[in-house]
Design a protein around this motif. Structure first.
Motif, PDB file in Angstrom:
ATOM      1  N   ASP A 474      23.354  56.714  66.878  1.00  0.00           N
ATOM      2  CA  ASP A 474      23.795  56.263  68.564  1.00  0.00           C
ATOM      3  C   ASP A 474      25.008  56.937  69.003  1.00  0.00           C
ATOM      4  O   ASP A 474      25.166  58.108  69.156  1.00  0.00           O
ATOM      5  CB  ASP A 474      23.453  54.712  69.004  1.00  0.00           C
ATOM      6  N   LEU A 475      25.967  56.086  69.415  1.00  0.00           N
ATOM      7  CA  LEU A 475      27.197  56.579  70.035  1.00  0.00           C
ATOM      8  C   LEU A 475      28.322  56.817  68.937  1.00  0.00           C
ATOM      9  O   LEU A 475      29.503  57.263  69.490  1.00  0.00           O
ATOM     10  CB  LEU A 475      27.921  55.412  71.225  1.00  0.00           C
ATOM     11  N   THR A 476      28.007  56.545  67.936  1.00  0.00           N
ATOM     12  CA  THR A 476      29.229  56.763  66.913  1.00  0.00           C
ATOM     13  C   THR A 476      29.672  58.208  66.910  1.00  0.00           C
ATOM     14  O   THR A 476      30.819  58.467  66.875  1.00  0.00           O
ATOM     15  CB  THR A 476      28.936  56.292  65.532  1.00  0.00           C
ATOM     16  N   PRO A 477      28.941  59.165  66.696  1.00  0.00           N
ATOM     17  CA  PRO A 477      29.352  60.387  66.574  1.00  0.00           C
ATOM     18  C   PRO A 477      30.094  60.840  67.930  1.00  0.00           C
ATOM     19  O   PRO A 477      31.133  61.842  67.853  1.00  0.00           O
ATOM     20  CB  PRO A 477      27.889  61.572  66.368  1.00  0.00           C
ATOM     21  N   LEU A 478      29.851  60.317  68.936  1.00  0.00           N
ATOM     22  CA  LEU A 478      30.499  60.583  70.227  1.00  0.00           C
ATOM     23  C   LEU A 478      31.933  59.954  70.217  1.00  0.00           C
ATOM     24  O   LEU A 478      32.904  60.687  70.845  1.00  0.00           O
ATOM     25  CB  LEU A 478      29.795  60.273  71.611  1.00  0.00           C
ATOM     26  N   LEU A 479      32.361  58.844  69.789  1.00  0.00           N
ATOM     27  CA  LEU A 479      33.564  58.293  69.433  1.00  0.00           C
ATOM     28  C   LEU A 479      34.160  59.223  68.517  1.00  0.00           C
ATOM     29  O   LEU A 479      35.412  59.300  68.940  1.00  0.00           O
ATOM     30  CB  LEU A 479      33.293  56.909  68.744  1.00  0.00           C
ATOM     31  N   PHE A 480      33.593  59.817  67.454  1.00  0.00           N
ATOM     32  CA  PHE A 480      34.430  60.641  66.643  1.00  0.00           C
ATOM     33  C   PHE A 480      34.759  61.805  67.314  1.00  0.00           C
ATOM     34  O   PHE A 480      35.962  62.382  67.209  1.00  0.00           O
ATOM     35  CB  PHE A 480      33.640  61.267  65.220  1.00  0.00           C
ATOM     36  N   LEU A 481      34.056  62.527  68.077  1.00  0.00           N
ATOM     37  CA  LEU A 481      34.312  63.603  69.001  1.00  0.00           C
ATOM     38  C   LEU A 481      35.597  63.292  69.934  1.00  0.00           C
ATOM     39  O   LEU A 481      36.225  63.908  70.038  1.00  0.00           O
ATOM     40  CB  LEU A 481      32.888  63.754  69.965  1.00  0.00           C
ATOM     41  N   ASP A 482      35.612  62.012  70.658  1.00  0.00           N
ATOM     42  CA  ASP A 482      36.538  61.710  71.543  1.00  0.00           C
ATOM     43  C   ASP A 482      37.929  61.901  70.655  1.00  0.00           C
ATOM     44  O   ASP A 482      39.067  62.274  71.006  1.00  0.00           O
ATOM     45  CB  ASP A 482      36.484  60.430  71.932  1.00  0.00           C
ATOM     46  N   GLU A 483      37.663  61.331  69.318  1.00  0.00           N
ATOM     47  CA  GLU A 483      39.254  61.248  68.537  1.00  0.00           C
ATOM     48  C   GLU A 483      39.647  62.874  68.097  1.00  0.00           C
ATOM     49  O   GLU A 483      40.725  62.686  67.383  1.00  0.00           O
ATOM     50  CB  GLU A 483      39.063  60.428  67.408  1.00  0.00           C
ATOM     51  N   GLY A 484      38.603  63.911  68.079  1.00  0.00           N
ATOM     52  CA  GLY A 484      39.127  64.844  67.631  1.00  0.00           C
ATOM     53  C   GLY A 484      38.023  65.739  66.582  1.00  0.00           C
ATOM     54  O   GLY A 484      38.106  66.671  66.122  1.00  0.00           O
ATOM     55  N   TRP A 485      37.233  65.129  66.007  1.00  0.00           N
ATOM     56  CA  TRP A 485      36.232  65.401  65.126  1.00  0.00           C
ATOM     57  C   TRP A 485      35.374  66.686  65.759  1.00  0.00           C
ATOM     58  O   TRP A 485      35.213  66.496  66.820  1.00  0.00           O
ATOM     59  CB  TRP A 485      35.054  64.321  64.495  1.00  0.00           C
ATOM     60  N   GLY A 486      35.084  67.694  64.868  1.00  0.00           N
ATOM     61  CA  GLY A 486      34.042  68.622  65.486  1.00  0.00           C
ATOM     62  C   GLY A 486      32.897  68.118  65.026  1.00  0.00           C
ATOM     63  O   GLY A 486      32.517  67.582  63.897  1.00  0.00           O
ATOM     64  N   LEU A 487      31.601  68.181  65.751  1.00  0.00           N
ATOM     65  CA  LEU A 487      30.203  67.889  65.520  1.00  0.00           C
ATOM     66  C   LEU A 487      29.378  68.960  65.308  1.00  0.00           C
ATOM     67  O   LEU A 487      29.690  70.148  66.215  1.00  0.00           O
ATOM     68  CB  LEU A 487      29.795  67.048  66.542  1.00  0.00           C
ATOM     69  N   LEU A 488      28.562  68.869  64.308  1.00  0.00           N
ATOM     70  CA  LEU A 488      27.704  70.104  64.259  1.00  0.00           C
ATOM     71  C   LEU A 488      26.493  69.867  65.216  1.00  0.00           C
ATOM     72  O   LEU A 488      26.181  68.872  65.807  1.00  0.00           O
ATOM     73  CB  LEU A 488      26.938  69.952  62.894  1.00  0.00           C
ATOM     74  N   PRO A 489      25.797  71.079  65.704  1.00  0.00           N
ATOM     75  CA  PRO A 489      24.750  71.052  66.609  1.00  0.00           C
ATOM     76  C   PRO A 489      23.502  70.383  66.145  1.00  0.00           C
ATOM     77  O   PRO A 489      23.306  70.283  64.933  1.00  0.00           O
ATOM     78  CB  PRO A 489      24.461  72.539  66.977  1.00  0.00           C
TER      79      PRO A 489
END
Length: 489
Positions: A474-489
């Motif tokens: 759900d929203l967990t990767p988006l919170l990581f993205l806000d903190e600066g994590w890079g996300l894989l497509p």
């Protein structure tokens, strides 16, 4: 100059319910690499030699092997989401009795299922997005592109030199103590067939997320950060906003944080990635829509019950409100057979003295078509937990203030119990709420989504039966993205 500190792990106090999940897709190229550092002694925890049959896609043939398989499976799932050039090392134990933590609590009705957190935190390192701001070890490594704690895995659980990134521990008593949750046991499969067991994969996915970035480093009871100002803030707190004061936690004093930690429904995450995705993840808000009298017409937030039929997603359930009277003790709590006429109406009862199921059942027997339970606490919504196949009418919980408002207008109040599409569940002013109960719940407050979110989210403080963490985080990767994590497509 890079600053570093050790950090204590956050604990998940969870009422155990059965969970479900689905088989994961293949891990894509470029995924972050995870290593599991098994710190359990021979014959215990991850090394338990008890023979077991493979289950739900988990091919392990001993209890310890199946546990390790779930740990690695969860790590691979997060690895398929996160982009990092630095290997992430997670140390774990399924035998906390052998650590300074001691056995994790478990009773017939509740348990601490697990706990996890970053082992070290870093500030002012090369690649940090913000100065004088603490970051979780794995995130700091990813941002800097270098391992800030190089060296071999640590020689034991939470032991020097603290080279590992995340520490995690899980409750082995579910498998060994018949008094722990009634002997319900862990489920070690990778599929959706957990039955009545506690699905370990969902719990491990939740705990890993705390260590990867879903937590702050501030004590909510004292308001103090890891170090004196200006090093009293962390990356998570930069997006933790109190709507009453208009301040983020990184800009607050210790006293302001203490007050904010119990500002129920008014502490939110305002990172742009989470905010943009919320309408795609969250559903309409359970509500009581007051139709009359004119003076209180409007939509009031409600908590749906875990028992009985769901709210009608179409027309809802409408009716005249009657304050139930059982003629005994606190006469409006609905704990005894209801004496006044609630037939064909929406019964309003007060929380307390007996279970939610008992209150709704008594109203149902008296002919009510629906029930509202007004909270007896100053803040928040009644949890409306319980289970019964006998309940056939919808019920919701409302705040104490809203209950008092409705009572003051009786008779003559008509309402509709609905899912209100004008509001997103678990949000205030369109921003996703963080868990801020009163009193504060150390280890749970702020570092979780609020329990009013619907559908239930992975990072709520209580594990629910609707989670499918193998395919939906759900929203967990988006919170990581806000903190600066890079996300894989």
């Amino acid at each position: 100059m890079t600053r570093r500190r050790n950090a204590a792990g956050r604990m998940l106090a969870a009422l155990a319910l059965s969970l479900t999940l689905a088989v994961a897709a293949a891990v894509p190229a470029g995924a972050a690499t995870f290593i599991i550092n098994n710190t359990d002694p021979p014959g215990f925890g991850f090394n338990d030699p008890t023979p077991v049959a493979p289950v739900g896609g988990n091919p392990g043939v001993t209890l310890g092997e199946q546990r390790l398989n779930v740990f690695q499976f969860a790590a691979d799932l997060w690895g398929a989401v996160l982009d990092s050039p630095v290997t992430i090392v997670i140390q774990g134990t399924f035998f906390p009795a052998g650590t300074f933590f001691g056995p994790l609590p478990c009773t017939p009705t509740s348990a601490v299922l697990g706990a996890a957190g970053t082992i070290q935190i870093f500030a002012n390192f090369a690649g940090a997005g913000f100065a004088d701001t603490w970051y979780h070890s794995a995130l700091a490594n990813a941002l800097g592109g270098v391992d800030l704690t190089p060296g071999p895995p640590d020689p034991g659980f939470f032991a020097p030199p603290f080279n590992d990134d995340i520490v995690s521990l899980f409750n082995d008593r579910l498998d060994s103590d018949p008094a722990c949750l009634g002997g319900i046991g862990w489920y070690y499969g990778f599929d959706n067939n957990s039955g009545g067991g506690i699905d370990l994969l969902n719990v491990v996915m939740h705990e890993y997320a705390h260590g990867l970035g879903f937590s702050n480093f501030i004590n909510e009871a004292s308001g103090l950060g890891p170090a004196p100002p200006p090093l009293d803030k962390d990356i998570y707190s930069r997006f933790t906003l109190d709507l009453t004061t208009g301040k983020h936690w990184d800009a607050m004093t210790a006293a302001e944080r203490v007050a904010s930690a119990i500002n129920t429904f008014n502490v939110v995450w305002d990172g742009p990635a989470v905010t943009a995705a919320a309408p795609l993840v969250l559903g309409p808000r359970p509500s009581v829509r007051v139709l009359r009298p004119k003076g209180i017409v409007g939509s009031y937030e409600a908590q749906t019950a875990s028992f009985g039929p769901p709210l009608n997603p179409g027309g809802g359930t409408s009716g005249q409100v009657v304050l139930a009277d059982d003629g005994s003790g606190a006469p409006n709590d609905g704990c005894e057979p209801i004496l006044n006429n609630v037939h064909g109406k929406i019964a309003l009862v007060d929380r307390g003295a007996c279970s939610f199921v008992q209150k709704v059942f008594n109203a149902q027997v008296a002919g009510a078509k629906g029930v509202m339970v007004a909270n007896n606490l100053a803040k928040g919504l009644p949890p409306m937990g319980g289970s019964s196949p006998l309940i056939t009418i919808p019920s919701v919980g409302i705040t104490r203030d809203d209950g008092d408002l409705i009572k003051a207008q009786l008779p003559g109040v008509n309402v509709k119990l609905i899912f209100d599409g004008d509001f997103l569940a678990g949000t205030t002013a369109g921003l996703v709420r963080l868990y801020a109960p009163d009193p504060v719940a150390l280890g749970s407050s702020i570092s979780h989504w609020d329990t009013t979110a619907s559908p239930n989210l992975l990072m709520e403080p209580f594990i629910t039966s609707t989670l499918e963490a193998a395919t939906d985080v759900d929203l967990t990767p988006l919170l990581f993205l806000d903190e600066g994590w890079g996300l894989l497509p």
